[in-house]
Design a protein around this motif. Structure first.
Motif, short mmCIF file in Angstrom:
data_model
loop_
_atom_site.label_atom_id
_atom_site.label_comp_id
_atom_site.label_asym_id
_atom_site.label_seq_id
_atom_site.Cartn_x
_atom_site.Cartn_y
_atom_site.Cartn_z
N ALA A 150 30.62 48.61 -4.72
CA ALA A 150 30.39 50.07 -4.33
C ALA A 150 30.77 50.89 -5.61
O ALA A 150 31.72 50.58 -6.46
N GLU A 151 29.87 51.51 -6.01
CA GLU A 151 29.72 52.26 -7.08
C GLU A 151 30.90 53.32 -7.17
O GLU A 151 31.13 54.15 -6.20
N LEU A 152 31.66 53.40 -8.40
CA LEU A 152 32.59 54.32 -8.35
C LEU A 152 32.06 55.69 -9.03
O LEU A 152 31.52 55.72 -10.11
N ASP A 153 32.37 56.88 -8.63
CA ASP A 153 32.18 58.11 -9.16
C ASP A 153 33.45 58.45 -9.96
O ASP A 153 34.41 59.11 -9.48
N LEU A 154 33.28 58.29 -11.31
CA LEU A 154 34.40 58.61 -12.20
C LEU A 154 33.84 59.52 -13.35
O LEU A 154 32.81 59.58 -13.51
N THR A 155 34.78 60.59 -13.72
CA THR A 155 34.59 61.45 -14.59
C THR A 155 34.46 60.48 -15.86
O THR A 155 34.96 59.58 -16.07
#
Length: 241
Positions: A150-155
């Motif tokens: 699952a793709e991580l939504d990171l700054t």
């Protein structure tokens, strides 16, 4: 020399910043409202934006979110607010650094130089390899990360921190080294690291009390290692596809 956008409605502070930055051989443009700032970044290329929060037309925190939707230019927040929850929110929304007013021009120069070094270093690095640690897969070239598919939504800063630690699996990294390598600063507040680690843990589905990947050794540093249930052949690196 850098191209700088100053977003500040206080004419006295604005003039002082313009004078100092110009004397340091930077190219400076300045505006006094958030909407003007958005128009500027849409039409001109800047190396860094210095953003005040107390703007007359739109709160600077909302302006930051709007800026992040159209550009990844480094943003330094200049604010009189020192509330911890506010700082956490600003960092999570994409601020690269923050300064609490009043601050000296020397302090601003040091912070701005560090932000510019990070930005320029990121643009000049050779294509790195994909990093896999347990269920984590990090592609520094594409600046993407996945956890168990699952793709991580990171700054941007969260991604840099995760990538740095994942490149040294099982190694305890001192906070001083994190400041130097991830933030490109020789000094700083541990709160900055704690904030990013806290948000990174949340996105990895863990807590400081119940860690899986990120482990803090009080008074020593931080390490990233595969959880106990990870396959035995991790971590590995491989060329990007």
């Amino acid at each position: 020399m850098a191209s700088v956008l100053v977003v500040e409605d206080d004419q006295f502070v604005r003039s002082a910043l313009i004078r100092h930055l110009s004397e340091a051989s930077h190219t400076v443009r300045s505006v006094g409202t958030a909407l003007e700032a958005l128009r500027e970044v849409a039409h001109f290329r800047f190396d860094v934006v210095i953003l005040d929060l107390g703007l007359p037309d739109l709160d600077g925190a909302e302006a930051l979110k709007m800026l992040r939707s159209i550009t990844d230019v480094p943003v330094i927040i200049a604010t009189a607010r020192d509330d911890e929850s506010e700082i956490v929110r600003l960092l999570n929304d994409g601020a690269d650094d923050y300064l609490t007013k009043p601050f000296s021009v020397e302090h601003l120069s040091a912070r701005m130089a560090a932000v510019l070094r990070r930005s320029r270093a990121a643009g000049g690095e050779a294509p790195p390899r994909v990093i896999r640690v347990g269920g984590l897969s990090i592609d520094p070239l594409r600046r993407s990360a996945e956890l168990d598919g699952a793709e991580l939504d990171l700054t941007r800063r969260e991604f840099d921190l995760l990538t740095f630690l994942a490149g040294r699996p099982g190694v305890v990294v001192a906070r001083k080294e994190l400041l130097a390598e991830v933030w490109q600063q020789s000094y700083g507040d541990d709160q900055t690291i704690d904030v990013h680690l806290s948000w990174l843990r949340r996105k990895l589905g863990e807590t400081a009390a119940r860690p899986r990947y990120l482990h803090t050794l009080r008074g020593v540093g931080v390490k990233l290692q595969p959880p106990a249930d990870a396959p035995a052949d991790t971590p590995v690196t491989e060329p990007p596809a």
